[in-house]
Design a protein around this motif. Structure first.
Motif, PDB file in Angstrom:
ATOM      1  N   ILE A  65      -6.623   5.530   7.602  1.00 13.77           N
ATOM      2  CA  ILE A  65      -6.582   4.515   6.562  1.00 13.77           C
ATOM      3  C   ILE A  65      -7.667   5.005   5.717  1.00 13.77           C
ATOM      4  O   ILE A  65      -9.064   4.842   5.868  1.00 13.77           O
ATOM      5  CB  ILE A  65      -6.775   3.039   6.983  1.00 13.77           C
ATOM      6  N   THR A  66      -7.232   5.391   4.455  1.00 12.34           N
ATOM      7  CA  THR A  66      -8.339   5.671   3.451  1.00 12.34           C
ATOM      8  C   THR A  66      -8.416   4.642   2.318  1.00 12.34           C
ATOM      9  O   THR A  66      -7.229   4.267   1.575  1.00 12.34           O
ATOM     10  CB  THR A  66      -7.921   7.050   2.733  1.00 12.34           C
ATOM     11  N   VAL A  67      -9.401   3.971   2.083  1.00  9.40           N
ATOM     12  CA  VAL A  67      -9.698   2.942   1.280  1.00  9.40           C
ATOM     13  C   VAL A  67     -10.019   3.628  -0.351  1.00  9.40           C
ATOM     14  O   VAL A  67     -10.841   4.462  -0.278  1.00  9.40           O
ATOM     15  CB  VAL A  67     -10.707   1.892   1.514  1.00  9.40           C
TER      16      VAL A  67
ATOM     17  N   GLN B 133     -10.420   2.098  -7.779  1.00  7.35           N
ATOM     18  CA  GLN B 133     -10.241   0.703  -7.838  1.00  7.35           C
ATOM     19  C   GLN B 133     -10.439   0.191  -9.345  1.00  7.35           C
ATOM     20  O   GLN B 133      -9.590  -0.494  -9.872  1.00  7.35           O
ATOM     21  CB  GLN B 133     -11.209  -0.169  -6.970  1.00  7.35           C
TER      22      GLN B 133
ATOM     23  N   PRO C  93      -7.661  -2.193  -2.110  1.00  6.02           N
ATOM     24  CA  PRO C  93      -8.144  -3.555  -1.777  1.00  6.02           C
ATOM     25  C   PRO C  93      -7.177  -4.508  -2.817  1.00  6.02           C
ATOM     26  O   PRO C  93      -7.122  -4.520  -3.992  1.00  6.02           O
ATOM     27  CB  PRO C  93      -9.369  -3.507  -2.262  1.00  6.02           C
TER      28      PRO C  93
ATOM     29  N   TYR D  69      -2.961   5.096   2.112  1.00  7.34           N
ATOM     30  CA  TYR D  69      -3.930   4.992   1.183  1.00  7.34           C
ATOM     31  C   TYR D  69      -4.032   3.599   0.610  1.00  7.34           C
ATOM     32  O   TYR D  69      -3.194   2.905   0.106  1.00  7.34           O
ATOM     33  CB  TYR D  69      -3.505   5.688  -0.163  1.00  7.34           C
ATOM     34  N   GLU D  70      -5.085   2.738   0.888  1.00  2.00           N
ATOM     35  CA  GLU D  70      -5.162   1.362   0.775  1.00  2.00           C
ATOM     36  C   GLU D  70      -6.109   1.064  -0.720  1.00  2.00           C
ATOM     37  O   GLU D  70      -7.110   1.418  -0.759  1.00  2.00           O
ATOM     38  CB  GLU D  70      -6.123   0.758   1.878  1.00  2.00           C
TER      39      GLU D  70
ATOM     40  N   GLN E 106       0.966  -1.042   0.089  1.00  2.00           N
ATOM     41  CA  GLN E 106      -0.020  -0.027  -0.006  1.00  2.00           C
ATOM     42  C   GLN E 106       0.947   1.250   0.081  1.00  2.00           C
ATOM     43  O   GLN E 106       2.095   1.068   0.269  1.00  2.00           O
ATOM     44  CB  GLN E 106      -0.852  -0.146   1.516  1.00  2.00           C
TER      45      GLN E 106
ATOM     46  N   ARG F 189      -1.574  -3.225  10.811  1.00  2.00           N
ATOM     47  CA  ARG F 189      -2.772  -2.626  10.733  1.00  2.00           C
ATOM     48  C   ARG F 189      -3.591  -2.160  12.204  1.00  2.00           C
ATOM     49  O   ARG F 189      -4.026  -0.949  12.313  1.00  2.00           O
ATOM     50  CB  ARG F 189      -3.774  -3.591   9.996  1.00  2.00           C
TER      51      ARG F 189
ATOM     52  N   SER G 293     -11.642   4.596  -3.595  1.00  2.00           N
ATOM     53  CA  SER G 293     -13.111   4.717  -4.065  1.00  2.00           C
ATOM     54  C   SER G 293     -13.073   3.516  -5.140  1.00  2.00           C
ATOM     55  O   SER G 293     -12.255   2.890  -5.524  1.00  2.00           O
ATOM     56  CB  SER G 293     -13.389   5.684  -4.549  1.00  2.00           C
TER      57      SER G 293
END
Length: 338
Positions: free
Chosen positions: A291-293, A299, A227, A224-225, A148, A280, A295
């Motif tokens: 932690i910002t996943v 993705q 998936p 900034y994660e 990440q 984590r 969008s």
């Protein structure tokens, strides 16, 4: 005392005295380049030493020594006889390894344990013929969890990554970074803290374990994660071929059948998953860390980048003589079966 502190304390014992409580016939030297509290030294090497001791009825043991050589020199250190075992990150030696990039590709579904088992199996089926680890005995192959972006600047989208000065370890991460518009800075993992702390970099590409293992919670408060990750990282655990050949035949057989290969690879992958979870948790518990996943739109945009990078790497493998598509399909199938 929390779990990570306990692991670090156990590692300190292992680093000074080894894990063996008995007098072994063969005591080997391990060269390791991460800090004593990092999961490689806190979990992986102690577990591997234990597997070696159990397989050989205590006749072979080992102890870890730190600081013998910088990360890119570890394989040559073992080949030169200065240490008996080591761990290498393939991305630190550009041009030396090609087949190892297969496991680093984005888009695989599954944890590090599943990926590491799949990695060993596809190596045996497709990659071993490249003989990229010639001169040493390959004990196990593994990959860390999804990589990440960790930054000291707020990152809310893929667009925010463009122009970000980012430490990139090498391998497929470099290809990904170029597609994202990152300004790549290459420094070994043990140097990431000071690189970020001195503002020589804005961000670093690493898995979650680094939040704790390299204290990123202190110098890169934002994650900034993506998936599934932006990439993975390929590692090999190696033994000197000369050292292996010097062992009695029964001990060679025990190590080859009970430790080396899939057993070691599975254990190492599981350890990466464990320290990812620790990293984590440390992030979630540290004030100011976020932690910002990515969008759904980002993705989807990254999936297109991943497809482009994958095509590039598979072409490299094909040029090296690997049935790249078959190898790629095998990784996905093996991971799905875990």
């Amino acid at each position: 005392m929390n779990k990570f502190v306990k692991l670090a304390a156990a590692a300190a014992v292992a680093l000074t005295a080894g894990t063996s409580a008995f007098a072994a016939d063969h005591k080997l030297t391990i060269s390791s380049w991460t800090g004593p509290g990092h999961g490689i030294n806190a979990i992986m090497w102690p577990n591997l030493i234990k597997m070696i001791e159990e397989a050989t009825d205590g006749k072979v043991t080992a102890e870890v020594k730190l600081g013998l050589a910088p990360p890119p020199a570890q394989m040559d250190l073992v080949m030169d006889g200065a240490a008996d075992m080591t761990i290498i990150f393939h991305g630190y030696q550009p041009g030396r390894f090609v087949g190892t990039k297969l496991i680093e590709l984005p888009g695989y579904e599954g944890n590090a344990e599943a990926a590491s088992v799949a990695y060993w199996r596809v190596h045996e089926a497709h990659l071993a013929a490249l003989n990229e680890h010639r001169g040493v005995k390959l004990m196990g192959l593994t990959t860390h969890g999804p990589g990440q972006i960790h930054s000291n600047k707020e990152v809310q989208s893929l667009a925010d990554l463009n122009g970000l000065k980012t430490r990139i370890g090498g391998g497929v991460a470099g290809d990904v970074g170029a597609e994202l518009g990152l300004i790549g800075i290459q420094v070994p993992a043990p140097k990431v803290y000071e690189t970020l702390d001195s503002d020589a970099a804005d961000a670093v590409a690493m898995p979650f374990e680094s939040r704790k293992g390299f204290k990123l919670t202190e110098v890169a408060e934002n994650v900034y994660e993506m998936p599934g990750g932006f990439y993975r990282g390929s590692f090999a655990f190696l033994m000197s071929q000369e050292t292996f050949d010097s062992l009695p035949a029964d001990l060679q057989k025990a190590l080859a059948e009970k430790v080396f290969g899939e057993p070691a690879s599975r254990m190492l992958g599981a350890a990466w998953d464990e320290i990812d979870n620790i990293g984590r948790a440390a992030t979630e518990e540290t004030e100011g860390n976020t932690i910002t996943v990515a969008s759904e739109a980002d993705q989807a945009a990254y999936a297109e980048i991943a497809t482009k990078v994958t095509a590039k790497i598979l072409a490299e493998l094909e040029a090296a003589g690997v049935d790249a598509q078959a190898a790629y399909d095998m990784v996905k199938a093996e991971m799905a079966a875990q």
